[in-house]
Design a protein around this motif. Structure first.
Motif, PDB file in Angstrom:
ATOM      1  N   MET A  61       0.868  -1.122   0.147  1.00 34.14           N
ATOM      2  CA  MET A  61       0.040  -0.046   0.052  1.00 34.14           C
ATOM      3  C   MET A  61       0.954   1.361  -0.006  1.00 34.14           C
ATOM      4  O   MET A  61       1.690   1.334   0.888  1.00 34.14           O
ATOM      5  CB  MET A  61      -1.018   0.090   1.373  1.00 34.14           C
ATOM      6  CG  MET A  61      -1.784   1.378   1.304  1.00 34.14           C
ATOM      7  SD  MET A  61      -2.809   1.835   0.235  1.00 34.14           S
ATOM      8  CE  MET A  61      -3.906   0.292   0.364  1.00 34.14           C
ATOM      9  N   GLY A  62       0.500   2.159  -0.926  1.00 35.12           N
ATOM     10  CA  GLY A  62       1.364   3.327  -0.962  1.00 35.12           C
ATOM     11  C   GLY A  62       2.495   3.283  -1.544  1.00 35.12           C
ATOM     12  O   GLY A  62       3.430   4.546  -1.077  1.00 35.12           O
ATOM     13  N   LYS A  63       3.310   2.403  -1.900  1.00 34.15           N
ATOM     14  CA  LYS A  63       4.554   2.323  -2.368  1.00 34.15           C
ATOM     15  C   LYS A  63       4.510   2.693  -3.754  1.00 34.15           C
ATOM     16  O   LYS A  63       3.810   2.376  -4.845  1.00 34.15           O
ATOM     17  CB  LYS A  63       4.812   0.690  -2.331  1.00 34.15           C
ATOM     18  CG  LYS A  63       5.351   0.066  -1.143  1.00 34.15           C
ATOM     19  CD  LYS A  63       5.968  -1.312  -1.273  1.00 34.15           C
ATOM     20  CE  LYS A  63       6.706  -1.721   0.078  1.00 34.15           C
ATOM     21  NZ  LYS A  63       6.868  -3.043   0.050  1.00 34.15           N
ATOM     22  N   PHE A  64       5.535   3.691  -4.091  1.00 34.45           N
ATOM     23  CA  PHE A  64       5.864   4.556  -5.488  1.00 34.45           C
ATOM     24  C   PHE A  64       7.056   4.190  -5.673  1.00 34.45           C
ATOM     25  O   PHE A  64       7.999   4.243  -4.865  1.00 34.45           O
ATOM     26  CB  PHE A  64       5.312   5.796  -5.172  1.00 34.45           C
ATOM     27  CG  PHE A  64       3.792   5.774  -5.130  1.00 34.45           C
ATOM     28  CD1 PHE A  64       3.207   6.152  -3.949  1.00 34.45           C
ATOM     29  CD2 PHE A  64       3.245   6.018  -6.308  1.00 34.45           C
ATOM     30  CE1 PHE A  64       1.904   5.997  -3.911  1.00 34.45           C
ATOM     31  CE2 PHE A  64       1.749   6.173  -6.195  1.00 34.45           C
ATOM     32  CZ  PHE A  64       0.958   6.266  -5.149  1.00 34.45           C
ATOM     33  N   ARG A  65       7.575   4.555  -6.954  1.00 37.21           N
ATOM     34  CA  ARG A  65       8.813   4.254  -7.498  1.00 37.21           C
ATOM     35  C   ARG A  65       9.676   5.689  -7.102  1.00 37.21           C
ATOM     36  O   ARG A  65       9.046   6.734  -7.394  1.00 37.21           O
ATOM     37  CB  ARG A  65       8.844   4.188  -8.989  1.00 37.21           C
ATOM     38  CG  ARG A  65      10.352   4.071  -9.460  1.00 37.21           C
ATOM     39  CD  ARG A  65      10.201   3.751 -11.019  1.00 37.21           C
ATOM     40  NE  ARG A  65       9.757   4.964 -11.809  1.00 37.21           N
ATOM     41  CZ  ARG A  65      10.338   5.789 -12.474  1.00 37.21           C
ATOM     42  NH1 ARG A  65      11.636   5.630 -12.777  1.00 37.21           N
ATOM     43  NH2 ARG A  65       9.778   6.731 -13.172  1.00 37.21           N
ATOM     44  N   PRO A  66      10.751   5.800  -6.255  1.00 39.33           N
ATOM     45  CA  PRO A  66      11.436   6.944  -6.054  1.00 39.33           C
ATOM     46  C   PRO A  66      11.999   7.530  -7.389  1.00 39.33           C
ATOM     47  O   PRO A  66      12.668   7.070  -8.053  1.00 39.33           O
ATOM     48  CB  PRO A  66      12.602   6.638  -5.104  1.00 39.33           C
ATOM     49  CG  PRO A  66      12.459   4.937  -4.641  1.00 39.33           C
ATOM     50  CD  PRO A  66      11.332   4.479  -5.686  1.00 39.33           C
ATOM     51  N   PRO A  67      11.454   8.771  -7.694  1.00 36.07           N
ATOM     52  CA  PRO A  67      11.795   9.368  -8.974  1.00 36.07           C
ATOM     53  C   PRO A  67      13.183  10.139  -8.813  1.00 36.07           C
ATOM     54  O   PRO A  67      13.704  10.171  -7.747  1.00 36.07           O
ATOM     55  CB  PRO A  67      10.869  10.378  -9.519  1.00 36.07           C
ATOM     56  CG  PRO A  67      10.315  10.910  -7.700  1.00 36.07           C
ATOM     57  CD  PRO A  67      10.493   9.672  -6.836  1.00 36.07           C
ATOM     58  N   THR A  68      13.788  10.701 -10.056  1.00 30.12           N
ATOM     59  CA  THR A  68      14.926  11.299 -10.010  1.00 30.12           C
ATOM     60  C   THR A  68      14.773  12.703  -9.300  1.00 30.12           C
ATOM     61  O   THR A  68      13.820  13.347  -9.199  1.00 30.12           O
ATOM     62  CB  THR A  68      15.548  11.493 -11.423  1.00 30.12           C
ATOM     63  OG1 THR A  68      16.670  12.291 -11.211  1.00 30.12           O
ATOM     64  CG2 THR A  68      14.403  12.321 -12.295  1.00 30.12           C
ATOM     65  N   LEU A  69      15.967  12.913  -8.499  1.00 28.74           N
ATOM     66  CA  LEU A  69      16.026  14.315  -7.924  1.00 28.74           C
ATOM     67  C   LEU A  69      16.887  15.186  -8.833  1.00 28.74           C
ATOM     68  O   LEU A  69      17.031  16.332  -8.494  1.00 28.74           O
ATOM     69  CB  LEU A  69      16.668  14.140  -6.600  1.00 28.74           C
ATOM     70  CG  LEU A  69      15.888  13.266  -5.623  1.00 28.74           C
ATOM     71  CD1 LEU A  69      16.916  13.343  -4.190  1.00 28.74           C
ATOM     72  CD2 LEU A  69      14.617  13.806  -5.338  1.00 28.74           C
ATOM     73  N   ARG A  70      17.291  14.667 -10.078  1.00 25.62           N
ATOM     74  CA  ARG A  70      17.687  15.677 -10.862  1.00 25.62           C
ATOM     75  C   ARG A  70      16.942  16.635 -11.434  1.00 25.62           C
ATOM     76  O   ARG A  70      15.897  16.472 -11.683  1.00 25.62           O
ATOM     77  CB  ARG A  70      18.517  14.916 -12.085  1.00 25.62           C
ATOM     78  CG  ARG A  70      19.718  14.173 -11.877  1.00 25.62           C
ATOM     79  CD  ARG A  70      20.101  13.493 -12.916  1.00 25.62           C
ATOM     80  NE  ARG A  70      21.466  12.767 -12.601  1.00 25.62           N
ATOM     81  CZ  ARG A  70      22.708  13.231 -12.785  1.00 25.62           C
ATOM     82  NH1 ARG A  70      22.771  14.790 -13.073  1.00 25.62           N
ATOM     83  NH2 ARG A  70      23.839  12.762 -12.506  1.00 25.62           N
ATOM     84  N   ASN A  71      17.424  17.967 -11.423  1.00 25.43           N
ATOM     85  CA  ASN A  71      16.479  19.195 -11.720  1.00 25.43           C
ATOM     86  C   ASN A  71      15.375  19.327 -10.692  1.00 25.43           C
ATOM     87  O   ASN A  71      14.302  20.014 -11.037  1.00 25.43           O
ATOM     88  CB  ASN A  71      15.946  19.077 -13.173  1.00 25.43           C
ATOM     89  CG  ASN A  71      16.970  18.596 -14.230  1.00 25.43           C
ATOM     90  OD1 ASN A  71      17.844  19.623 -14.285  1.00 25.43           O
ATOM     91  ND2 ASN A  71      17.094  17.650 -14.716  1.00 25.43           N
ATOM     92  N   ILE A  72      15.488  18.804  -9.615  1.00 27.09           N
ATOM     93  CA  ILE A  72      14.305  18.894  -8.629  1.00 27.09           C
ATOM     94  C   ILE A  72      13.711  20.116  -8.281  1.00 27.09           C
ATOM     95  O   ILE A  72      12.533  20.409  -8.054  1.00 27.09           O
ATOM     96  CB  ILE A  72      14.702  18.059  -7.481  1.00 27.09           C
ATOM     97  CG1 ILE A  72      13.401  17.890  -6.489  1.00 27.09           C
ATOM     98  CG2 ILE A  72      15.563  18.703  -6.484  1.00 27.09           C
ATOM     99  CD1 ILE A  72      12.559  16.535  -7.291  1.00 27.09           C
ATOM    100  N   GLU A  73      14.976  21.043  -8.453  1.00 21.43           N
ATOM    101  CA  GLU A  73      14.360  22.642  -8.125  1.00 21.43           C
ATOM    102  C   GLU A  73      13.283  23.222  -9.224  1.00 21.43           C
ATOM    103  O   GLU A  73      12.528  24.063  -9.168  1.00 21.43           O
ATOM    104  CB  GLU A  73      15.556  23.549  -7.655  1.00 21.43           C
ATOM    105  CG  GLU A  73      16.279  23.981  -9.062  1.00 21.43           C
ATOM    106  CD  GLU A  73      17.231  25.193  -8.711  1.00 21.43           C
ATOM    107  OE1 GLU A  73      16.838  26.100  -8.071  1.00 21.43           O
ATOM    108  OE2 GLU A  73      18.009  25.240  -9.445  1.00 21.43           O
TER     109      GLU A  73
END
Lengths: 378, 281
Positions: free
Chosen positions: A283-295
């Protein structure tokens, strides 16, 4: 106590020389692999050709890819925002809202699974069919109408010629397969590796990061914060698939955003991996997305429910989000299915600023202005 | 060496019979068609007209789509034995013993289809008298997880493909109601599916294939009628639970709670007496 910065550099150095195209990777524009990056895996039946790339790029930004001709892939995946759209949740061509936000396509060619919480979608060639034909919600809106989609391109001599050049030797190259294959080839070239972090770590430019950002980098990789356990590797994301890797492992995590009713439940249209596996532990598990360009890619999380990077840091420092009232009320910190890696941590004001400085150093100004990836029509 | 005449005559008779049958395996077979009709509250499904009195609040709706896959067809003889209907390959609507029935013709309010219609399954079966029929609304697992862009028809329909789930909608019954802008849609398919995209290594926790068994059915004289309006009689088609798929799109979609039992499909907290969609006329 190991120096995490040195460890990160050594880890990164192991990749220098893996890229087959690492030539003039510092020139603006171009499609060469950035310094230190491994090659993207290509399916055997869809290798890169310039003609397929050109077709894919044309199609990516072409509003004829929506039934009502208002929307293209580029509408939700805008280059200036690292191929996102600035919305909490995406909106389709007929105005229907998606439960989740548009993901950044930067380095999507390295992703092991695609989209936020789907363990089945692994190839870009397959994923493209989803926005084209989805009914829940309607995205590009072509369900049942693919004949019309193909007629648009068949009847356009310029487009038809591009299909012919990209897929020679076929009596009729204007097919759904051609469209998704060309789009995949284009997307595999959306590579982000020219941030200040990359200049420090892969290109050896020592002052590319400020002291604050360097402290933030160390904090990011520290055992206290453990950010890199979910946002790791060259893409600061779930494990990447690339040439040389037999098979990356999947990673889906619950980061304590919701705990409806104290059972760990997420809103019913966003249960993540649970929607597929039916395993309550998912439940509630998602794929950690990239932090590149996160701003550039606010707001944050699968549903855009955290507006700023500062609040994201606070969320992880607390170890889960508490929603005080309303139908989504619950304390994610107490969720029985939250990842053990989201344990919370102490963080000083200065340390928070350092992490933010580091995260901002992941912005790649060349990606967002690369003319080879931009809309070919003015 | 002496050979009696009788065996030779028998052999000759068998050869003649075999060539007249045209079937494989040596037993007699005959062409069999299954005729289907689709209705909404008693009226034939048509793209060009509205329907009144639909659902628990008696709304007026217009149709968007009605298509469903049929597979595993068996005709039943009086002694209860099953005889498979072997569907004729037609390169368009029937392939590998799966048929895609299509009641929308792309006209009127049916904007997600084309002009093709199909209400009859054509094939061959053992040359016997039949009193019943069994079939599945659904695509068998081995065929359900294919690449819909390159698969042969009828597995290349974008309207029926559930691309995010690597399978097919077995049934697509979509209406436009006044209160649900996105359409009140009924999409039945397998859910809880994992495994790799090649399919067969995976599994689905909810198969959601609809099993139908009808008695007093003679394929020569009877029609199989699907009463789709009645499936919605306990649903307010003007209301959709916020933040869920519009209508009933399988999974744990709350609008499915009063539909799945009518199809003999499991849904948490419900019991079912089997499907009530199809009957014999």
């Amino acid at each position: 106590m190991s120096n995490k910065l040195a460890a990160a550099c050594l880890f990164a150095l192991a990749f220098i020389g893996c890229g087959s195209d690492s030539g003039s990777s510092n020139a603006p524009g171009g499609l060469e692999l950035p310094e230190g990056f491994p090659s993207v895996k290509e399916p055997a039946d869809n290798p890169f050709t310039r003609a397929k790339f050109n077709l894919g790029r044309m199609l990516f930004y072409d509003e004829r890819l929506s039934l009502n001709q208002t929307t293209s892939c580029g509408t939700c995946h805008q280059q200036a925002l690292a191929f996102t759209d600035g919305r909490a949740r995406a909106v389709g061509s007929t105005g229907q809202e998606h439960p989740r936000g548009s993901q950044s396509l930067a380095n999507v060619g390295y992703a092991n699974t695609l989209t936020w919480g789907n363990p089945l979608l692994r190839r870009l060639e397959d994923q493209a069919l989803v926005p084209l034909f989805n009914l829940n919600p309607v995205e590009l809106g072509f369900s049942g109408r693919e004949a019309d989609l193909l007629a648009r391109f068949r009847d356009d001599p310029v487009a038809a010629a591009m299909f012919k050049e990209a897929f020679p030797g076929q009596d009729d190259p204007v097919t759904l397969t051609s469209i998704v294959y060309a789009l995949a080839v284009f997307q595999r070239k959306i590579i982000s590796g020219q941030s200040r972090y990359d200049k420090l770590v892969y290109q050896g430019i020592p002052n590319a990061l400020s002291d604050s950002a360097k402290r933030g980098l160390n904090l990011f990789f520290s055992e206290r914060l453990e950010c890199d356990h979910c946002h790791g590797g060259i893409n600061f994301a779930a494990p990447t698939n690339h040439q040389g890797v037999e098979q990356a492992r999947d990673q889906f995590e619950n980061n304590g955003l919701y705990n409806i009713g104290g059972t760990g439940a997420y809103p019913s249209n966003n249960t993540g991996l649970f929607e597929f596996t039916r395993d309550p532990g998912d439940m509630g598990k998602f794929r950690p997305p990239t932090l590149r360009n996160i701003e550039l890619t606010a707001p944050y999380m699968h549903d855009g429910s955290i507006a700023t990077l500062e609040e994201v840091i606070d969320h992880y420092a607390r170890g889960g989000r508490k929603i005080e009232s309303g139908p989504l009320a619950g304390d994610g910190k107490e969720s029985p299915v939250k990842s053990a890696l989201v344990a919370g941590f102490q963080l000083s004001r200065e340390e928070r600023e350092d992490i933010l400085a580091f995260l901002r150093s992941l912005t790649d100004l060349e990606l967002i202005s690369n003319p080879d990836l931009s809309d070919p029509s003015p | 060496m002496n050979r009696s005449r009788a065996p030779r005559a028998t052999a000759l008779a068998c050869c003649l019979l075999a060539s007249a049958c045209g079937g494989s395996g040596g037993s007699d077979s005959k062409p069999v068609s299954l005729r289907f009709a689709s209705r909404i509250n008693g009226d034939a499904f048509s793209c060009s007209r509205p329907y009144d009195g639909i659902g628990s609040t008696f709304q007026t709706v217009t149709p968007i789509d009605l298509r469903f896959y049929v597979s595993e067809v068996n005709l039943v003889t009086a002694d209860g034995s099953l005889h498979a209907l072997r569907m004729t390959e037609d390169g368009k609507t029937q392939h590998k013993n799966v048929a895609l029935l299509d009641f929308e013709d792309g006209s009127g309010t049916c904007a997600e289809g084309d002009s093709n219609l199909k209400s009859e399954i054509v094939g061959t079966a053992d040359d016997l008298d039949y009193t019943g029929v069994q079939f599945t609304v659904g695509v068998p697992f081995a065929l359900n997880h294919v690449d819909a862009t390159t698969a042969a028809a009828p597995f290349n329909s974008s309207a029926m493909a559930w691309n995010w789930n690597f399978g097919f909608k077995f049934l697509k019954f979509d209406l436009q109601s006044p209160g649900v802008v996105d359409g009140y849609r009924m999409h039945i398919g397998s859910t809880g599916c994992t495994g790799n995209e090649a399919g067969p290594n995976g599994s689905c926790t909810e198969s959601n294939r609809i099993s139908v068994s009808l008695a007093n059915f003679n394929p020569d004289t009877n029609t199989i009628v699907g009463e789709f309006g009645a499936l919605l009689r306990n649903n307010d088609v003007n209301f959709n639970t916020p933040e869920t798929a519009p209508g009933c799109m399988s999974g744990d979609d709350p609008e499915c709670a009063t539909i799945f039992p009518k199809l003999g499909l499991p849904y948490p907290g419900t019991v079912s007496a089997g499907q009530e969609l199809f009957f014999v006329e």
